[in-house]
Design a protein around this motif. Structure first.
Motif, mmCIF file in Angstrom:
data_model
loop_
_atom_site.group_PDB
_atom_site.id
_atom_site.type_symbol
_atom_site.label_atom_id
_atom_site.label_comp_id
_atom_site.label_asym_id
_atom_site.label_seq_id
_atom_site.Cartn_x
_atom_site.Cartn_y
_atom_site.Cartn_z
ATOM 1 N N GLN A 17 -74.830 -15.648 -106.105
ATOM 2 C CA GLN A 17 -73.989 -14.969 -105.129
ATOM 3 C C GLN A 17 -73.397 -15.957 -104.138
ATOM 4 O OE1 GLN A 17 -72.019 -12.691 -104.955
ATOM 5 N NE2 GLN A 17 -73.157 -10.836 -104.479
ATOM 6 N N ARG A 18 -74.122 -17.012 -103.813
ATOM 7 C CA ARG A 18 -73.570 -18.037 -102.928
ATOM 8 C C ARG A 18 -72.361 -18.722 -103.572
ATOM 9 N NH1 ARG A 18 -78.937 -21.417 -101.415
ATOM 10 N NH2 ARG A 18 -80.323 -19.816 -102.218
ATOM 11 N N ILE A 19 -72.437 -18.928 -104.888
ATOM 12 C CA ILE A 19 -71.308 -19.526 -105.608
ATOM 13 C C ILE A 19 -70.094 -18.604 -105.528
ATOM 14 C CG2 ILE A 19 -70.475 -20.245 -107.886
ATOM 15 C CD1 ILE A 19 -73.483 -20.936 -108.491
ATOM 16 N N GLU A 71 -71.325 -5.668 -101.011
ATOM 17 C CA GLU A 71 -72.755 -6.013 -101.056
ATOM 18 C C GLU A 71 -72.920 -7.516 -101.298
ATOM 19 O OE1 GLU A 71 -74.963 -3.986 -100.225
ATOM 20 O OE2 GLU A 71 -74.414 -1.947 -100.779
ATOM 21 N N ALA A 72 -72.111 -8.323 -100.635
ATOM 22 C CA ALA A 72 -72.022 -9.740 -100.955
ATOM 23 C C ALA A 72 -73.273 -10.531 -100.606
ATOM 24 C CB ALA A 72 -70.819 -10.355 -100.252
ATOM 25 N N VAL A 73 -74.072 -10.068 -99.655
ATOM 26 C CA VAL A 73 -75.266 -10.825 -99.269
ATOM 27 C C VAL A 73 -76.549 -10.065 -99.579
ATOM 28 C CG1 VAL A 73 -74.062 -12.118 -97.467
ATOM 29 C CG2 VAL A 73 -75.154 -9.965 -96.886
ATOM 30 N N SER A 74 -76.442 -8.951 -100.292
ATOM 31 C CA SER A 74 -77.635 -8.140 -100.547
ATOM 32 C C SER A 74 -78.633 -8.852 -101.445
ATOM 33 C CB SER A 74 -77.237 -6.797 -101.171
ATOM 34 O OG SER A 74 -76.607 -7.000 -102.426
ATOM 35 N N ALA A 75 -78.157 -9.783 -102.304
ATOM 36 C CA ALA A 75 -79.057 -10.486 -103.219
ATOM 37 C C ALA A 75 -79.640 -11.752 -102.607
ATOM 38 C CB ALA A 75 -78.315 -10.835 -104.510
ATOM 39 N N LEU A 76 -79.285 -12.077 -101.380
ATOM 40 C CA LEU A 76 -79.713 -13.323 -100.772
ATOM 41 C C LEU A 76 -80.992 -13.138 -99.971
ATOM 42 C CD1 LEU A 76 -76.316 -14.720 -99.419
ATOM 43 C CD2 LEU A 76 -77.322 -14.988 -101.684
ATOM 44 N N VAL A 96 -83.466 -13.847 -96.764
ATOM 45 C CA VAL A 96 -83.055 -13.642 -95.377
ATOM 46 C C VAL A 96 -82.539 -14.910 -94.710
ATOM 47 C CG1 VAL A 96 -84.444 -11.597 -94.930
ATOM 48 C CG2 VAL A 96 -85.481 -13.861 -94.642
ATOM 49 N N ALA A 97 -83.138 -16.059 -95.019
ATOM 50 C CA ALA A 97 -82.697 -17.288 -94.365
ATOM 51 C C ALA A 97 -81.282 -17.655 -94.799
ATOM 52 C CB ALA A 97 -83.671 -18.431 -94.671
ATOM 53 N N ILE A 98 -81.009 -17.584 -96.089
ATOM 54 C CA ILE A 98 -79.668 -17.896 -96.585
ATOM 55 C C ILE A 98 -78.697 -16.790 -96.186
ATOM 56 C CG2 ILE A 98 -78.276 -18.302 -98.648
ATOM 57 C CD1 ILE A 98 -80.094 -20.610 -97.836
ATOM 58 N N GLN A 99 -79.163 -15.547 -96.172
ATOM 59 C CA GLN A 99 -78.325 -14.437 -95.720
ATOM 60 C C GLN A 99 -77.833 -14.696 -94.302
ATOM 61 O OE1 GLN A 99 -80.078 -10.427 -94.629
ATOM 62 N NE2 GLN A 99 -79.146 -9.890 -96.586
ATOM 63 N N LYS A 100 -78.729 -15.103 -93.437
ATOM 64 C CA LYS A 100 -78.333 -15.411 -92.059
ATOM 65 C C LYS A 100 -77.364 -16.591 -92.022
ATOM 66 C CE LYS A 100 -80.167 -16.249 -87.413
ATOM 67 N NZ LYS A 100 -79.135 -17.249 -87.079
ATOM 68 N N GLN A 101 -77.641 -17.600 -92.842
ATOM 69 C CA GLN A 101 -76.764 -18.758 -92.882
ATOM 70 C C GLN A 101 -75.353 -18.360 -93.324
ATOM 71 O OE1 GLN A 101 -78.258 -21.970 -95.317
ATOM 72 N NE2 GLN A 101 -76.243 -22.877 -95.559
ATOM 73 N N VAL A 102 -75.262 -17.514 -94.361
ATOM 74 C CA VAL A 102 -73.956 -17.100 -94.869
ATOM 75 C C VAL A 102 -73.241 -16.203 -93.863
ATOM 76 C CG1 VAL A 102 -72.789 -15.766 -96.669
ATOM 77 C CG2 VAL A 102 -74.565 -17.400 -97.283
ATOM 78 N N ILE A 103 -73.975 -15.273 -93.244
ATOM 79 C CA ILE A 103 -73.353 -14.404 -92.236
ATOM 80 C C ILE A 103 -72.867 -15.217 -91.045
ATOM 81 C CG2 ILE A 103 -73.871 -12.622 -90.520
ATOM 82 C CD1 ILE A 103 -73.292 -11.524 -93.265
ATOM 83 N N ASP A 104 -73.661 -16.202 -90.638
ATOM 84 C CA ASP A 104 -73.214 -17.083 -89.553
ATOM 85 C C ASP A 104 -71.951 -17.825 -89.957
ATOM 86 O OD1 ASP A 104 -75.306 -16.276 -87.983
ATOM 87 O OD2 ASP A 104 -76.541 -18.068 -88.309
ATOM 88 N N LEU A 105 -71.898 -18.266 -91.227
ATOM 89 C CA LEU A 105 -70.712 -18.949 -91.727
ATOM 90 C C LEU A 105 -69.498 -18.025 -91.716
ATOM 91 C CD1 LEU A 105 -69.119 -21.157 -93.252
ATOM 92 C CD2 LEU A 105 -70.130 -20.251 -95.370
ATOM 93 N N LEU A 106 -69.680 -16.790 -92.216
ATOM 94 C CA LEU A 106 -68.571 -15.837 -92.219
ATOM 95 C C LEU A 106 -68.121 -15.525 -90.795
ATOM 96 C CD1 LEU A 106 -69.744 -13.343 -95.000
ATOM 97 C CD2 LEU A 106 -68.224 -15.306 -95.230
ATOM 98 N N PHE A 161 -66.660 -5.104 -94.967
ATOM 99 C CA PHE A 161 -68.039 -5.472 -95.290
ATOM 100 C C PHE A 161 -68.773 -4.246 -95.817
ATOM 101 C CE2 PHE A 161 -72.404 -6.831 -94.120
ATOM 102 C CZ PHE A 161 -72.403 -8.095 -94.722
ATOM 103 N N ILE A 162 -68.820 -4.111 -97.131
ATOM 104 C CA ILE A 162 -69.500 -2.986 -97.768
ATOM 105 C C ILE A 162 -70.975 -3.344 -97.879
ATOM 106 C CG2 ILE A 162 -69.659 -1.593 -99.862
ATOM 107 C CD1 ILE A 162 -66.663 -2.307 -100.311
ATOM 108 N N ALA A 163 -71.843 -2.520 -97.320
ATOM 109 C CA ALA A 163 -73.255 -2.898 -97.241
ATOM 110 C C ALA A 163 -74.142 -1.673 -97.153
ATOM 111 C CB ALA A 163 -73.496 -3.791 -96.023
ATOM 112 N N HIS A 164 -75.386 -1.870 -97.585
ATOM 113 C CA HIS A 164 -76.400 -0.832 -97.373
ATOM 114 C C HIS A 164 -77.448 -1.292 -96.361
ATOM 115 C CE1 HIS A 164 -78.429 -3.299 -100.539
ATOM 116 N NE2 HIS A 164 -79.487 -3.030 -99.806
ATOM 117 N N ASP A 165 -77.359 -2.557 -95.931
ATOM 118 C CA ASP A 165 -78.331 -3.122 -94.997
ATOM 119 C C ASP A 165 -77.846 -2.869 -93.573
ATOM 120 O OD1 ASP A 165 -80.019 -4.670 -93.447
ATOM 121 O OD2 ASP A 165 -80.187 -6.252 -94.953
#
Length: 540
Positions: A422-424, A441-446, A448-458, A471-475
């Motif tokens: 998903q990061r790719i 659901e772009a970060v649902s498979a990540l 938590v640490a990488i999820q935070k990193q990617v959200i911070d990046l976005l 941002f389509i999400a269930h979280d």
């Protein structure tokens, strides 16, 4: 102790790759008891799924190699068991739910047959097997289960396909159920229902449940004990309460610090002319209305979250905006032009500015292309973005931005974990420097640490470049941290919308309140309070 239901002793697994030997699991030991839920928690690549694959004999050897260890079940070392013994155990006594259901459901057979086939393969009669399949489909929340038995996997949403996988694994009432990220693709209400269902089945049968997860909320809600893994090693073990309130290892503390829902909600930016306007958007499949007149605006630099249960129409909106499917009615105005009336050639130019990160990276990444080819492919089409002599450096930069290494550019998708794939996909979307990114659901498979990193990046890209996000999400905790406004969808309709503070602090609809109540939190005491409230409501 000799009475553990399953015991792993000093297990080590390594893989021989073109880049050298990768030690995926290094001397880990843990046990699972009857009626217990043990969570294995860690980031992508920590070795948690590899250890589960060793239990089910699913490691390809070569390139994999189990260098030492024992896996003890019912007096048998599974690593020394014959192929025939493994076949009798797998599925019947030890079952597994996989992370990516579309990769494990056969696309050419109806789902009812696939679930029943598991029972028939182990000696059950056809009528009994189909009755069991129907009962389980109803129990895991598949709508109109009897009619759904005749449907095929592609006719279900991502969350519904995961429910089907769970039903398939439970057919024979196994003594051990290994659940590899079982709720990753599920919306919050179904996630809570599935975890509750697994808990009920565990109580009924005495089944041991091994839960592999990156979600601290799942650990807090479902686990009796948790094993924390980092880089193939166990760094800490304890109850959810011990790990949350008194973590001993720096890695555990890092995971807890990255848990969503603990930050400040964003203040909505000042209103400006919308860059995207969706008006009365509709989609019908035969007589079924998947989307019933969605209307909303998106502003530059804004994050608009779309939440709701599986099948509510969230992903349908994304596909219609990008013309991946054709709308039945309505219009999508991009900078004043209706995208629904554009020719394929005109849409090709627009898609540079409107990028999408899909829910399932296994299906959205070409398995025959290297990571370098996947990320740079868009530059071959849109030649003015990055000069070819800079492609290698830019790919390396994008990989580092999403938490991967420059050396990963030479690998192909199957060599990565689900979270890494998903990061790719996110790096590929960022490569074209779009104005709008639709994250399904772009970060649902990540983890938590990488999820935070990617959200911070976005968030950084949003603030620096003015990129807007749908941002389509269930979280929901993640939505609270990242979004400006929220659309709540139910059965193809927008039932509530407002700023993130309005939706989270003062939801008006009972459906929205139910979604918020079902959300997972890393704090086990919060889940204990919610369980007490659910029991009180059930009694009263």
């Amino acid at each position: 102790m000799a009475d553990h239901l399953l015991e792993v002793r000093n297990l080590s697994v390594r893989f021989h790759t073109a880049q050298g030997v990768v030690n995926a699991v290094n001397g880990i030991s843990w046990h699972l008891d009857k009626g217990e839920t043990l969570a294995i928690l860690g980031e992508s690549g920590s070795g948690k799924s590899v250890s589960a694959s060793a239990i089910m004999n699913l490691i390809d050897m070569p390139p994999g190699e189990i260098t030492c260890g024992e896996i003890l079940f019912d007096g048998i070392d599974l690593l020394k068991a014959s192929v025939e013994d493994r076949r009798r155990l797998n599925g019947k006594r030890i079952a597994m739910i996989f992370q990516h259901p579309l990769s494990h459901l056969n696309p050419v057979y109806p789902v009812g047959w696939q679930i029943a086939e598991t029972a028939m393969a182990h000696g059950r009669g056809k009528a009994e097997a189909y009755d069991r399949a129907l009962a389980l489909m109803e129990r895991v929340g598949i709508p109109n289960a009897r009619a759904a038995m005749a449907k095929y996997p592609h006719q279900f949403s991502g969350g519904q396909r995961q429910r089907l996988m769970i039903a398939m694994a439970l057919v024979l009432k196994p003594e051990i159920l290994i659940a590899d990220e079982p709720t990753t693709a599920l919306d919050v209400t179904v996630q809570a229902e599935v975890l509750s269902l697994l808990e009920e089945l565990k109580a009924e049968t005495g089944m041991g449940l091994l839960m592999i997860t990156h979600d601290l909320g799942v650990v807090a809600e479902a686990a009796d004990r948790a094993v924390v893994m980092e880089r193939g090693r166990i760094v800490e073990t304890g109850t959810p309460h011990e790990l949350y309130y008194n973590p001993q290892h720096p890695y555990t503390r890092k995971l807890l610090a990255a848990a969503p829902g603990k930050g400040e909600m964003r203040s909505t930016p000042a209103a400006a002319a919308p860059i995207l306007r969706v008006q009365d958007l509709r989609k019908s499949y035969g007589g079924f209305q998947a989307l019933k007149g969605a209307t909303f605006d998106l502003h530059a630099g804004e994050t608009l979250a779309v939440v709701g249960e599986s099948g509510s129409g969230k992903s349908t909106i994304a596909r219609l905006i990008l013309r991946l499917e054709e709308a039945t009615a309505g219009c999508v105005l991009w900078q004043g032009d209706d995208l629904l009336t554009k020719s394929p050639r005109q849409m090709a130019r627009v898609r540079r500015q409107l990028q999408m990160v899909f829910q399932d990276p296994t299906q959205s990444l070409n398995p025959h292309m290297s990571v370098f080819q996947i990320i740079s492919e868009g530059w071959a089409i849109h030649r003015d973005i990055v000069p070819k002599v800079q492609w290698k450096a830019r790919v390396a930069e994008l990989l580092q931005q999403v938490g991967l290494e420059p050396g990963h550019a030479l690998r192909v998708p199957h060599q990565f974990s689900g979270g890494q794939r998903q990061r790719i996909a996110i790096a590929r979307a960022l490569a074209l420097e779009p104005e709008v990114i639709i994250c399904d659901e772009a970060v649902s498979a990540l983890d938590v640490a990488i999820q935070k990193q990617v959200i911070d990046l976005l968030g950084e890209l949003r603030n620096r470049l003015g990129i807007a996000f749908i941002f389509i999400a269930h979280d929901l905790p993640l939505v609270g941290d990242f979004a400006d406004r929220v659309l709540v969808m139910q059965a193809g309709e927008i039932v509530e919308q407002g700023t993130v503070r309005q939706i989270f602090d003062a939801p008006q609809q009972a459906y929205t309140q139910r979604l918020l109540f079902a959300g997972l939190d890393a704090d086990p005491d919060i889940h204990a309070t919610r369980r007490s409230a659910r029991l009180a409501m059930a009694r009263g």
